[in-house]
Design an enzyme around this catalytic site. Structure first.
Site, PDB file in Angstrom:
ATOM      1  CB  SER A 123      54.060  45.951  34.146  1.00 19.15           C
ATOM      2  OG  SER A 123      54.712  46.836  33.321  1.00 19.15           O
TER       3      SER A 123
ATOM      4  CG  HIS B  85      49.492  48.269  33.363  1.00 25.14           C
ATOM      5  ND1 HIS B  85      49.280  46.924  33.403  1.00 25.14           N
ATOM      6  CD2 HIS B  85      50.615  48.436  32.613  1.00 25.14           C
ATOM      7  CE1 HIS B  85      50.224  46.306  32.726  1.00 25.14           C
ATOM      8  NE2 HIS B  85      51.039  47.212  32.236  1.00 25.14           N
TER       9      HIS B  85
ATOM     10  CD  GLU C 138      45.811  45.293  34.280  1.00 28.83           C
ATOM     11  OE1 GLU C 138      45.430  44.149  34.461  1.00 28.83           O
ATOM     12  OE2 GLU C 138      47.012  45.619  34.396  1.00 28.83           O
TER      13      GLU C 138
ATOM     14  CG  ASN D 249      51.898  42.169  33.049  1.00 28.01           C
ATOM     15  OD1 ASN D 249      51.952  41.647  31.930  1.00 28.01           O
ATOM     16  ND2 ASN D 249      52.223  43.418  33.255  1.00 28.01           N
TER      17      ASN D 249
END
Ligand code: 3HC
Length: 285
Positions: free
Chosen positions: A119, A140, A152, A190
């Site tokens: 992440s 991800h 991602e 994130n």
């Protein structure tokens, strides 16, 4: 190179979701866990999720059967040697991820792509322990993997265009929309999500509002499916804490510094829904 055979390392929350979507999308998928007990737990998570999908009318019984026919499970890394791609989904810890990358590099075919579902951690650093920098990449996924439509792709400078295109194509064949980010902490989602979740904890810690009111405000005021405190419980307080720490180490920016309340809850093992208790109590639900 088109991907046909997939390996997944880890059959926890994310690993089992990745295993499910790969097998459901027609890929022969081998998942590796450290013990038979963890394999059984991961496979039963997949079964319950798919059966709930059948009840919702989203899937047919034969989808469950054909998905399970494509899943093999193992405790041996060697059984992944022949995969076109191996996606690791172990704990969010650089040493653990480097160990996986190094082991796979030694065992897998020369052209196997090694991907990480990290992440926030650097793919370049993971790739540094291999002799195939050009075949390392980030992939991800989001929780719950079978429902969330995004992947991602994290493409460091060292990753070849051929690897990137193969992973992009594979991601799309899982029915996901793909976005591409540079190898910087937190990538896209994130980078935005973590400060928001930490701010929500600070709001509760400072007494701005109760956790229930913070969640209700975001759900009804912003039309999010979950409030930030609920989402923290869902993602895992420990996972969020590790991601925030990695981002704080890199950016040295207090936006990524975990509030004391979050740290204390992680120390107390109140890691969220997966353990039955986080900010909310799930044992009684
Ligand atoms: N099988 C198949 N489909 C299912 C399903 C199942 N078992 N369970 C749910 N679905 C489908 C539903 O049919 C519905 O699809 P539709 O929109 O096409 O009709 C969709 O999923 C949503 O379902 P519901 O509206 O019924 O809501 P639920 O309460 O079941 O959904 C949730 C729960 C999808 C988790 C929703 O609350 C949500 O989206 N929460 C936010 C999740 C989120 O933000 N995740 C990202 C976390 S960040 C992350 O993972 C990154 C990491 O690095 C930290």
């Amino acid at each position: 190179m088109a991907v046909r055979k997939v390996g997944v390392i880890g059959c926890g929350l994310m690993g089992s979701g990745i295993t499910q979507v790969c097998a459901q999308s027609g890929f022969e998928t081998t998942v590796r866990e450290v013990s038979q007990e963890l394999i059984d737990r991961g496979l039963s998570r997949i079964k319950s999720f798919m059966e709930a999908g059948v009840k919702r009318g989203k899937l047919k019984e034969e989808d469950v059967t054909s998905t399970f026919r494509r899943i093999k499970s193992t405790t041996r890394y060697e059984d992944l040697a022949d995969c076109d791609i191996v996606i690791e989904a172990v704990i969010e810890n650089m040493d653990a991820k480097k160990e996986v990358f190094s082991t796979l590099d030694k065992l897998c075919r020369k052209d196997t792509i090694i991907a990480s579902n990290t992440s926030s951690l650097s793919i370049t650093e993971m790739a540094s322990v291999t002799r195939r920098h050009d075949k390392c990449i980030g992939m991800h996924f989001f929780n719950p993997v079978p429902v969330m439509k995004l992947i991602e792709i994290v493409k460091p400078e060292i990753t070849s265009e051929q690897t990137y295109q193969a992973v992009r194509e594979m991601g799309q064949s899982l029915g996901k929309t793909v976005v591409t980010a540079k190898d910087t902490p937190g990538f896209i989602v994130n980078l935005l999500l973590v400060p928001y979740l930490l701010d929500a904890v600070r709001a509760v810690e400072n007494g701005t509002a109760t956790k229930e009111d913070v969640d209700t405000a975001v759900k009804l005021g912003l039309n999010h499916p979950m409030g930030p405190i609920e989402l923290l419980d869902y993602v895992g307080l420990d996972t969020t804490y590790y991601i925030a720490e990695a981002m704080f180490q890199e950016f040295k920016d207090t936006r990524y510094a975990s509030p004391t309340l979050l740290k204390r809850m992680v120390l107390a093992g109140r890691n969220g829904r997966k353990v039955g208790r986080g900010f909310y109590d799930y044992n009684s639900k």
